[in-house]
Design a protein around this motif. Structure first.
Motif, PDB file in Angstrom:
ATOM      1  N   VAL A  44      -7.480   2.909  -0.213  1.00 22.44           N
ATOM      2  CA  VAL A  44      -7.320   0.856   0.136  1.00 22.44           C
ATOM      3  C   VAL A  44      -6.660   0.539  -0.761  1.00 22.44           C
ATOM      4  O   VAL A  44      -5.212  -0.010   0.372  1.00 22.44           O
ATOM      5  N   ALA A  45      -6.738   1.020  -2.136  1.00 21.45           N
ATOM      6  CA  ALA A  45      -5.502   0.163  -3.661  1.00 21.45           C
ATOM      7  C   ALA A  45      -3.942   0.874  -2.625  1.00 21.45           C
ATOM      8  O   ALA A  45      -2.508   0.130  -3.212  1.00 21.45           O
ATOM      9  N   ASN A  46      -3.899   1.871  -2.296  1.00 25.22           N
ATOM     10  CA  ASN A  46      -2.416   2.250  -2.243  1.00 25.22           C
ATOM     11  C   ASN A  46      -2.465   1.256  -0.757  1.00 25.22           C
ATOM     12  O   ASN A  46      -0.746   1.345  -0.980  1.00 25.22           O
ATOM     13  N   ALA A  47      -2.821   1.514   0.636  1.00 25.11           N
ATOM     14  CA  ALA A  47      -2.620   1.076   2.040  1.00 25.11           C
ATOM     15  C   ALA A  47      -1.943  -0.403   1.242  1.00 25.11           C
ATOM     16  O   ALA A  47      -0.946  -1.316   1.350  1.00 25.11           O
ATOM     17  N   VAL A  48      -2.688  -1.317   0.626  1.00 14.95           N
ATOM     18  CA  VAL A  48      -2.730  -2.406  -0.040  1.00 14.95           C
ATOM     19  C   VAL A  48      -1.038  -2.648  -0.697  1.00 14.95           C
ATOM     20  O   VAL A  48      -0.239  -3.202  -0.965  1.00 14.95           O
ATOM     21  N   ASP A  49      -1.283  -1.622  -1.962  1.00 14.89           N
ATOM     22  CA  ASP A  49       0.073  -1.840  -2.557  1.00 14.89           C
ATOM     23  C   ASP A  49       1.510  -1.372  -1.944  1.00 14.89           C
ATOM     24  O   ASP A  49       2.333  -2.337  -1.970  1.00 14.89           O
ATOM     25  N   ASP A  50       1.558  -0.668  -0.797  1.00 12.24           N
ATOM     26  CA  ASP A  50       2.739  -0.668   0.163  1.00 12.24           C
ATOM     27  C   ASP A  50       2.993  -1.450   0.989  1.00 12.24           C
ATOM     28  O   ASP A  50       3.835  -2.026   1.321  1.00 12.24           O
ATOM     29  N   ILE A  51       1.379  -2.511   1.920  1.00 11.79           N
ATOM     30  CA  ILE A  51       2.351  -3.640   2.674  1.00 11.79           C
ATOM     31  C   ILE A  51       2.699  -4.070   1.526  1.00 11.79           C
ATOM     32  O   ILE A  51       3.840  -5.091   1.551  1.00 11.79           O
ATOM     33  N   LEU A  52       2.328  -4.540  -0.272  1.00 13.18           N
ATOM     34  CA  LEU A  52       2.972  -5.550  -0.738  1.00 13.18           C
ATOM     35  C   LEU A  52       4.290  -5.209  -1.712  1.00 13.18           C
ATOM     36  O   LEU A  52       4.998  -6.089  -1.326  1.00 13.18           O
ATOM     37  N   PHE A  53       4.167  -4.286  -1.977  1.00 11.57           N
ATOM     38  CA  PHE A  53       6.242  -3.682  -1.992  1.00 11.57           C
ATOM     39  C   PHE A  53       6.787  -3.757  -0.386  1.00 11.57           C
ATOM     40  O   PHE A  53       8.077  -4.958  -0.924  1.00 11.57           O
ATOM     41  N   GLN A  54       6.263  -4.032   0.465  1.00 11.92           N
ATOM     42  CA  GLN A  54       6.909  -3.760   1.803  1.00 11.92           C
ATOM     43  C   GLN A  54       7.413  -5.261   1.941  1.00 11.92           C
ATOM     44  O   GLN A  54       8.162  -5.761   2.398  1.00 11.92           O
ATOM     45  N   ARG A  55       7.335  -6.123   1.456  1.00  8.28           N
ATOM     46  CA  ARG A  55       6.671  -7.120   0.877  1.00  8.28           C
ATOM     47  C   ARG A  55       7.382  -8.511  -0.116  1.00  8.28           C
ATOM     48  O   ARG A  55       7.239  -8.595  -0.467  1.00  8.28           O
ATOM     49  N   LYS A  56       8.407  -7.886  -1.184  1.00  5.82           N
ATOM     50  CA  LYS A  56       8.883  -7.439  -2.430  1.00  5.82           C
ATOM     51  C   LYS A  56       7.475  -8.104  -3.077  1.00  5.82           C
ATOM     52  O   LYS A  56       8.077  -8.860  -3.695  1.00  5.82           O
ATOM     53  N   ALA A  57       6.499  -8.049  -2.816  1.00  2.33           N
ATOM     54  CA  ALA A  57       6.385  -7.681  -3.955  1.00  2.33           C
ATOM     55  C   ALA A  57       6.423  -7.567  -5.858  1.00  2.33           C
ATOM     56  O   ALA A  57       6.474  -6.169  -5.642  1.00  2.33           O
ATOM     57  N   HIS A  58       5.653  -7.428  -6.568  1.00  3.12           N
ATOM     58  CA  HIS A  58       6.223  -6.343  -7.685  1.00  3.12           C
ATOM     59  C   HIS A  58       4.598  -5.704  -7.779  1.00  3.12           C
ATOM     60  O   HIS A  58       3.875  -7.248  -8.135  1.00  3.12           O
ATOM     61  N   THR A  59       4.470  -5.022  -8.423  1.00  4.43           N
ATOM     62  CA  THR A  59       2.941  -4.582  -8.469  1.00  4.43           C
ATOM     63  C   THR A  59       2.921  -3.404  -9.066  1.00  4.43           C
ATOM     64  O   THR A  59       4.162  -2.362  -8.797  1.00  4.43           O
ATOM     65  N   TYR A  60       2.097  -2.968  -9.719  1.00  7.23           N
ATOM     66  CA  TYR A  60       1.512  -1.358 -10.443  1.00  7.23           C
ATOM     67  C   TYR A  60       0.128  -1.106  -9.803  1.00  7.23           C
ATOM     68  O   TYR A  60      -0.508  -1.872  -9.737  1.00  7.23           O
ATOM     69  N   LEU A  61      -0.069   0.612  -9.412  1.00  9.58           N
ATOM     70  CA  LEU A  61      -1.494   0.454  -9.481  1.00  9.58           C
ATOM     71  C   LEU A  61      -1.779   1.484 -10.319  1.00  9.58           C
ATOM     72  O   LEU A  61      -1.298   2.488 -10.849  1.00  9.58           O
ATOM     73  N   LEU A  62      -2.942   1.751 -10.753  1.00  9.68           N
ATOM     74  CA  LEU A  62      -4.014   2.046 -12.343  1.00  9.68           C
ATOM     75  C   LEU A  62      -4.835   3.049 -11.478  1.00  9.68           C
ATOM     76  O   LEU A  62      -5.826   2.147 -11.158  1.00  9.68           O
ATOM     77  N   ASP A  63      -4.677   4.382 -11.184  1.00 12.63           N
ATOM     78  CA  ASP A  63      -5.657   5.342 -10.947  1.00 12.63           C
ATOM     79  C   ASP A  63      -6.972   5.626 -11.473  1.00 12.63           C
ATOM     80  O   ASP A  63      -6.416   6.544 -12.501  1.00 12.63           O
ATOM     81  N   GLY A  64      -7.702   6.070 -11.290  1.00 20.41           N
ATOM     82  CA  GLY A  64      -9.064   6.688 -12.330  1.00 20.41           C
ATOM     83  C   GLY A  64      -8.337   8.395 -12.666  1.00 20.41           C
ATOM     84  O   GLY A  64      -8.210   8.121 -14.161  1.00 20.41           O
ATOM     85  N   ASP A  65      -8.316   8.527 -11.468  1.00 18.05           N
ATOM     86  CA  ASP A  65      -7.868  10.479 -11.860  1.00 18.05           C
ATOM     87  C   ASP A  65      -6.433  10.423 -12.289  1.00 18.05           C
ATOM     88  O   ASP A  65      -7.475  10.998 -13.475  1.00 18.05           O
ATOM     89  N   ASN A  66      -5.581   9.811 -11.758  1.00 19.36           N
ATOM     90  CA  ASN A  66      -4.639   9.409 -12.767  1.00 19.36           C
ATOM     91  C   ASN A  66      -4.633   9.154 -14.102  1.00 19.36           C
ATOM     92  O   ASN A  66      -4.043  10.077 -15.017  1.00 19.36           O
ATOM     93  N   VAL A  67      -5.216   8.203 -14.193  1.00 14.00           N
ATOM     94  CA  VAL A  67      -5.336   7.538 -16.173  1.00 14.00           C
ATOM     95  C   VAL A  67      -6.451   8.290 -16.800  1.00 14.00           C
ATOM     96  O   VAL A  67      -6.260   8.623 -17.618  1.00 14.00           O
ATOM     97  N   ARG A  68      -7.117   9.040 -16.371  1.00 12.28           N
ATOM     98  CA  ARG A  68      -8.194  10.422 -16.805  1.00 12.28           C
ATOM     99  C   ARG A  68      -7.527  11.665 -17.078  1.00 12.28           C
ATOM    100  O   ARG A  68      -7.422  12.236 -18.138  1.00 12.28           O
ATOM    101  N   HIS A  69      -5.551  11.568 -16.315  1.00 15.24           N
ATOM    102  CA  HIS A  69      -5.367  12.632 -16.971  1.00 15.24           C
ATOM    103  C   HIS A  69      -4.039  12.257 -18.215  1.00 15.24           C
ATOM    104  O   HIS A  69      -3.687  13.354 -18.957  1.00 15.24           O
ATOM    105  N   GLY A  70      -3.733  11.126 -18.636  1.00 15.03           N
ATOM    106  CA  GLY A  70      -3.438  10.687 -19.376  1.00 15.03           C
ATOM    107  C   GLY A  70      -3.924   9.912 -20.902  1.00 15.03           C
ATOM    108  O   GLY A  70      -4.795  10.088 -21.635  1.00 15.03           O
ATOM    109  N   LEU A  71      -3.831   8.594 -20.659  1.00  9.89           N
ATOM    110  CA  LEU A  71      -4.345   7.479 -21.631  1.00  9.89           C
ATOM    111  C   LEU A  71      -5.963   8.104 -22.012  1.00  9.89           C
ATOM    112  O   LEU A  71      -6.028   7.605 -23.344  1.00  9.89           O
TER     113      LEU A  71
END
Ligand SMILES: Nc1ncnc2c1ncn2[C@@H]1O[C@H](COP(=O)(O)OS(=O)(=O)O)[C@@H](OP(=O)(O)O)[C@H]1O
Ligand SMILES: Nc1ncnc2c1ncn2[C@@H]1O[C@H](COP(=O)(O)OP(=O)(O)O)[C@@H](O)[C@H]1O
Length: 201
Positions: A44-71
């Protein structure tokens, strides 16, 4: 956390959060998705981010699995590590909000006290708790990563909803029920909240 840095002074920035937000023509906020594993936070977060991006909003998404690979690669799933995980994410989320973005975080974030701590770090209206509400039976049927199967077999311990606690959000700003809505409907429910409350035009 014990503060170990002494003799440091906070510097006010010349460019303010409001100025950054005005340039982006949006109201910065932290969309804090919370829910069981497999509930649909990332989807859902990705779907929202995609809609917001298409509408030219400035966004960023931090996702559990990804952040646990790094930070947060040094953290596991004990209560203590989950608390530290959420503390770091809250701090990063606050920085992204300060930069004028509409930031989303998709973490189980099982403890109400930690979600409240994240809320308290931000200014009123900046923290939007999004409860991705999916019964555990459905999460377990979906089991997109096969983790429930492993947890039931005793191959993973401290698994949320099985042998680790999940505090149901007390009063989330947005309550999304994925069992009876499509991914698109869930995403539009959230985008509509952002529109109605003036975060986006
Ligand atoms: N024991 C245990 N419990 C829960 N989840 C586990 C566990 N072990 C690994 N995973 C995988 O890690 C993802 C959850 O990480 P989070 O950082 O969101 O968890 S937490 O907020 O610190 O509780 C979670 O991702 P999602 O399924 O996207 O929620 C799992 O893929
Ligand atoms: N209405 C819905 N909303 C979100 N996910 C859904 C929905 N219906 C089915 N799904 C599926 O459920 C799974 C959710 O997985 P994921 O987004 O990784 O959850 P989480 O990030 O909470 O662990 C995906 O396979 C997704 O396609």
């Amino acid at each position: 956390m014990t503060q170990k840095t002494e003799n440091t002074v906070w510097h006010a920035h010349l460019v303010t959060k409001n100025e950054r937000a005005q340039l982006k023509n949006q109201q910065p906020c932290l969309l804090w998705y919370t829910g069981l594993s497999g509930s649909g936070k990332s989807t859902v977060a990705n779907a929202v981010d995609d809609i917001l991006f298409q509408r030219k909003a400035h966004t960023y998404l931090l996702d559990g699995d990804n952040v646990r690979h790094g930070l947060n690669g040094d953290l596991g799933f004990s209560d203590e590590d989950r608390i530290e995980n959420i503390r770091r994410i809250s701090q990063v989320g606050k920085l992204f909000v300060d930069s004028g973005l509409i930031c989303s975080t998709a973490f189980i974030s099982p403890f109400q006290s930690d979600r409240d701590m994240a809320r308290d770090m931000l200014e009123p209206g900046e923290f939007i708790e999004v409860f991705i509400d999916t019964p555990i039976e459905i999460c377990e049927q979906r089991d997109p990563k096969g983790l429930y199967k492993m947890a039931r077999a005793g191959e993973i311990k401290d698994f949320t909803g099985i042998d680790s606690t999940y505090d149901v959000p007390a009063s989330p700003e947005i309550h999304v029920k994925t069992a009876n809505q499509s991914i698109e409907q869930c995403a539009l429910q959230i985008v509509s909240y952002l529109e109605k409350n003036g975060y986006i035009n």
